[in-house]
Scaffold this active site. Structure first.
Site, PDB file in Angstrom:
ATOM      1  N   GLU A 197      37.737  22.722  -7.106  1.00 17.88           N
ATOM      2  CA  GLU A 197      36.262  22.689  -7.132  1.00 17.88           C
ATOM      3  C   GLU A 197      35.615  23.634  -6.119  1.00 17.88           C
ATOM      4  OE1 GLU A 197      36.458  19.586 -10.094  1.00 17.88           O
ATOM      5  OE2 GLU A 197      37.812  20.199  -8.529  1.00 17.88           O
TER       6      GLU A 197
ATOM      7  N   TYR B 134      36.382  23.935  -2.820  1.00 18.15           N
ATOM      8  CA  TYR B 134      36.388  23.479  -1.426  1.00 18.15           C
ATOM      9  C   TYR B 134      37.414  24.285  -0.601  1.00 18.15           C
ATOM     10  CZ  TYR B 134      33.398  19.604  -2.911  1.00 18.15           C
ATOM     11  OH  TYR B 134      32.356  18.859  -3.408  1.00 18.15           O
TER      12      TYR B 134
ATOM     13  N   ARG C 138      44.971  17.770  -6.081  1.00 20.79           N
ATOM     14  CA  ARG C 138      43.967  18.207  -7.069  1.00 20.79           C
ATOM     15  C   ARG C 138      44.031  19.729  -7.153  1.00 20.79           C
ATOM     16  NH1 ARG C 138      39.020  15.596  -8.194  1.00 20.79           N
ATOM     17  NH2 ARG C 138      37.941  16.645  -9.890  1.00 20.79           N
TER      18      ARG C 138
ATOM     19  N   HIS D   7      32.154  24.492  -7.876  1.00 17.37           N
ATOM     20  CA  HIS D   7      30.785  23.975  -7.959  1.00 17.37           C
ATOM     21  C   HIS D   7      29.776  25.087  -8.206  1.00 17.37           C
ATOM     22  CE1 HIS D   7      31.715  19.876  -7.296  1.00 17.37           C
ATOM     23  NE2 HIS D   7      32.074  19.990  -6.045  1.00 17.37           N
ATOM     24  N   GLU D   8      30.086  26.305  -7.803  1.00 18.71           N
ATOM     25  CA  GLU D   8      29.155  27.409  -7.992  1.00 18.71           C
ATOM     26  C   GLU D   8      29.303  28.062  -9.362  1.00 18.71           C
ATOM     27  OE1 GLU D   8      31.170  30.876  -5.381  1.00 18.71           O
ATOM     28  OE2 GLU D   8      31.340  28.840  -4.605  1.00 18.71           O
TER      29      GLU D   8
ATOM     30  N   CYS E 178      25.082  12.213 -18.361  1.00 14.58           N
ATOM     31  CA  CYS E 178      23.739  12.746 -18.092  1.00 14.58           C
ATOM     32  C   CYS E 178      23.573  13.297 -16.676  1.00 14.58           C
ATOM     33  CB  CYS E 178      22.695  11.664 -18.342  1.00 14.58           C
ATOM     34  SG  CYS E 178      22.778  10.286 -17.166  1.00 14.58           S
TER      35      CYS E 178
ATOM     36  N   GLN F 208      22.153  12.038 -14.205  1.00 17.02           N
ATOM     37  CA  GLN F 208      20.862  11.748 -13.598  1.00 17.02           C
ATOM     38  C   GLN F 208      20.932  10.827 -12.390  1.00 17.02           C
ATOM     39  OE1 GLN F 208      18.668  11.649 -17.858  1.00 17.02           O
ATOM     40  NE2 GLN F 208      17.413  10.903 -16.195  1.00 17.02           N
TER      41      GLN F 208
ATOM     42  N   LYS G 158       9.078  28.883 -12.434  1.00 19.85           N
ATOM     43  CA  LYS G 158      10.222  28.612 -13.289  1.00 19.85           C
ATOM     44  C   LYS G 158       9.954  27.453 -14.235  1.00 19.85           C
ATOM     45  CE  LYS G 158      13.849  26.851 -11.252  1.00 19.85           C
ATOM     46  NZ  LYS G 158      15.048  26.761 -10.391  1.00 19.85           N
TER      47      LYS G 158
ATOM     48  N   ALA H 205      14.594   7.320 -18.592  1.00 14.98           N
ATOM     49  CA  ALA H 205      15.398   6.158 -18.977  1.00 14.98           C
ATOM     50  C   ALA H 205      16.083   5.545 -17.770  1.00 14.98           C
ATOM     51  CB  ALA H 205      16.429   6.560 -20.029  1.00 14.98           C
TER      52      ALA H 205
END
Length: 732
Positions: A176, A178, A226, A264-265, A349, A351, A590, A690
């Protein structure tokens, strides 16, 4: 006989010294619980973290991996985040391991050791080279050779302390993007000493960590590594290099290799709902046979039949699921009991999980607000006292009404759900038709099963009226009546070619080839997706992995470095849209600025690939007799503003300009002496939310018998989110 024989079968590790009861790993995720509460330098209270993981252990998972814990201060994800380097910190974690093992002695738990490297949101961050991350705040300090050796020692110390704390193993986070990943990739490792240059030198850091950890913890302790099998960023590893590293990690003493997908980027979605189910299992499958230790695959595996298919077809030895255990802690037990229809499915999602993490808020789950907040929902599974049992009407079968009805009925209340349409689901019935959001079908399926299980009386195709509600002697009426789309004040808005988003998504109104969308919030972007893509068949299992990978420029053969097509043959070029769409908003800047923190860029990228024109700073002048939209567009700042007039020749104008709460019944009910509560959109319309609707409804349902009419309960997002936004402001 079980439907999931492979998933539920045991897995032997470490040459027979350790056995997992099944092949399901609860993957690591940042929850916000890892740092606990208490005084800096002393023992901290990790009871909330313990309750969270114990609930999942009770639910049947075989192996749990915690959120990332740093081996030293430089490895912090953010200031004063979780760390394991002292005896006091070790003692704090005994709370977690004891609670997990008490919940299920056969469940194993591993602590993830994560050094953030250049991803650290603090000025102490370090890396192999002083190369700033595109998503970071600080340029990291390049580690000296002595500091690298000391960092390896810190990994060993952290692993030894984890074992002393009662953990059954550790996961060494090497993917990821790191720190360990930063050593491996040429993108971030610019060194010319023994820790850089050749691939053999660059993988010395991870292999030494695993080798020395194994020597320190002994043969039975589980070591998961990992491994970034698909970097998805320029300057990452080739497949041949990844296989070489996997073999070196096995030789160094790892028990399991877990698959990591993407830094992540990276600008390719890897876990969002638009990613097909098990969309990256092909990567792990390619590694199968290259090593002899078990391989674990991951990403968008969210139902037992998906996991079983992955394992039965030889794509992996075990499966990792993280967010599905936020959505339903009893995932494995329900599979064992052949009750898959009762699983509350993760819809991908982001969220309430990843978006919360990046805002500094304790994670939760849109479909299960109890996740990571077990203390606050301690009453959710307790039956209401006999003398307090209520007869309750819930008006509206959308997300809020369904969440309240099922929770209140589970607690013993007599609940009647009244819905004017012939089906339950409310706004989820709009969401489920958006390409990439087919998972919302699963949430409706789950609530339907729960309504039946807990005996909720359901009245469909029924319009609630004040006289009927007052005559039925309900102790309370819950208004979950939702919203009404707002019609903006634009001359000519009554033209027959003007449609609302409800006309388009629910009523299948015919839409021409040229479309202007008024409003660029979440609904506007969803309508843009709907109108530019082919209509979804609604089956999440059938989302095409090959099509998805091609659209985003991922090389399924893994013959290209990092798994990315070269720019000349990338599949991520603009696609052929179904319509010519222009997306408009009044605000400058944006479009989609209010979309999800970790998914907004995906939606913008999708529409960009579909050649959707995105225009901000719009003033709507009129819709003429031919249905064309006349606008003014202002660009520039202050004294350099430029305003131009445009006429958009379109076949349809689709309104996505917000909504207002539906509260028509409230006044009459109150006048009739009925106790009334509002939840979901009826309480707060705004941008359809939601997450907030389900949270609000569930919190009311666990205490409704003790509440006064009109009370509203929402999640306290805490002070950390404000602190992070303040820091971001200072650094802009």
């Amino acid at each position: 006989m079980t439907s999931y024989p492979k998933m539920l079968s045991p897995l032997v590790l470490n040459g027979g010294l350790t056995t997992l009861k099944n092949r399901v790993l609860m993957g690591s995720m940042h929850s916000g619980l890892e740092a606990g509460s208490g005084f800096l330098g002393g023992e901290v209270d990790l009871t909330k973290m313990g309750k969270f993981f114990a609930r999942r252990a009770k639910g049947g998972v075989g192996l749990i991996v915690t959120g990332g814990v740093a081996p030293n201060r430089a490895g912090w994800v953010s200031p004063f985040s979780a760390k394991m380097s002292t005896t006091n910190e070790m003692k704090s974690h005994k709370t977690v391991t004891s609670m997990v093992h008490e919940a299920d002695p056969d469940c194993k738990i591993a602590m993830q050791i994560l050094h953030s490297g250049r991803y650290g949101y603090h000025p102490l961050s370090v890396a192999p080279s002083a190369v700033k991350s595109p998503i970071g705040w600080f340029t990291p300090k390049a580690l000296s050779s002595l500091e690298i050796t000391a960092t390896i020692d810190d990994y060993v110390n952290s692993s030894s302390l984890a074992k002393e704390a009662g953990y059954n193993g550790v996961e060494i986070m090497g993917s990821e993007g790191y720190l360990i990943n930063q050593f491996i990739a040429l993108r971030t490792n610019k060194r010319s000493d023994e820790w850089g240059g050749s691939y053999e030198n660059r993988i010395k850091f991870p292999t030494e960590i695993v080798r020395q950890v194994r020597a320190a913890v002994g043969p039975e302790f589980i070591i998961i590594y990992r491994l970034s099998m698909l970097d998805l960023v320029e300057g990452g590893s080739t497949w041949e290099e990844i296989v070489k590293l996997a073999k070196a990690i096995e030789a160094a003493g790892a028990s399991i290799i877990n698959t990591g997908i993407g830094w992540h980027e990276a600008r390719i979605p890897t876990i969002a709902t638009s990613v097909p189910r098990a969309g990256f299992a092909f990567v792990t499958q390619k590694m199968m046979g290259a090593v002899s230790i078990p391989l674990c695959t991951t990403n968008r595996i969210n139902m037992p039949h998906v996991a079983e298919k992955v394992l039965a077809t030889g794509q992996a030895d075990m499966v990792s699921m993280a967010r599905p255990f936020l959505a339903d802690p009893d995932f494995v037990n329900k599979a064992m009991e052949e009750k898959a229809a009762e699983i509350n499915t993760c819809i991908g999602c982001n969220q309430a999980c990843l978006d919360h993490t990046f805002k500094g808020i304790t994670a939760s789950c849109l479909v299960n607000p109890e996740a990571c907040h077990e203390d606050e929902f301690s009453e959710a599974y307790k039956l209401v006292e006999t003398g307090k049992k209520m007869k309750i009407a819930v008006v509206g079968g959308g997300p809020a009404g369904l969440a309240f009805s099922t929770t209140a009925a589970r607690r013993g209340h007599d609940v009647t759900l009244i819905e004017q349409s012939p089906i339950i689901g409310g706004q989820f019935n709009l969401a489920k038709v958006i390409p990439g959001k087919e998972e919302f079908y699963e949430t409706i399926r789950y609530f339907d099963a729960m309504l039946k299980k807990y005996g909720v009386k359901i009245q469909l195709s029924t319009r609630a009226e004040v006289p009927t509600l007052t005559s039925e002697n309900y102790d309370a009426v819950i208004l979950a009546t939702g919203i009404s789309p707002r019609t903006p004040s634009i001359p000519g808005i009554e033209h027959p070619n003007v449609l609302s988003y409800v006309d388009v998504l629910r009523h299948n109104a015919p839409v021409g080839k040229r479309v202007a969308i008024v409003g660029a919030g979440g609904i506007g972007f969803d309508v843009g997706e709907f109108l530019t893509h082919k209509k979804s068949d609604g089956i999440a299992d059938d989302m095409s992995v090959d099509g998805y990978l091609k659209d985003w420029g991922v090389d399924k053969t893994l013959s290209e470095r990092s798994g990315l097509f070269n720019e000349d043959d990338s599949g991520s070029k603009p696609l052929t849209p179904q319509r010519e769409v222009t997306l408009l908003q009044r605000k400058k800047g944006k479009l989609g600025a209010g979309l999800g923190k970790t998914t907004g860029w995906i939606h913008r990228s999708q529409l960009k690939k579909m050649n959707v024109a995105m225009v901000g700073g719009v003033e709507y002048e009129k819709i003429d007799a031919d249905g064309n939209l006349h606008i003014k567009v202002t660009t520039g700042k202050k004294d350099k503003k430029v305003t131009t007039k445009q006429i958009l020749e379109v076949d349809n104008v689709v309104l996505c300009a917000g909504q207002t709460p539906l509260r028509d019944l409230e006044e009459g009910l109150k006048e009739g002496g009925v106790k009334v509560f509002r939840i979901g959109g009826a309480e707060e319309a705004g941008e359809l939310d939601a997450k907030k609707a389900i949270d609000m409804a569930t919190r009311l349902a666990i205490q409704v018998e003790d509440c006064k009419g009109g009370e509203v309960f929402t999640m306290d997002e805490g002070k950390s989110a404000k602190a992070i936004e303040f820091m971001r402001g200072l650094l802009r």
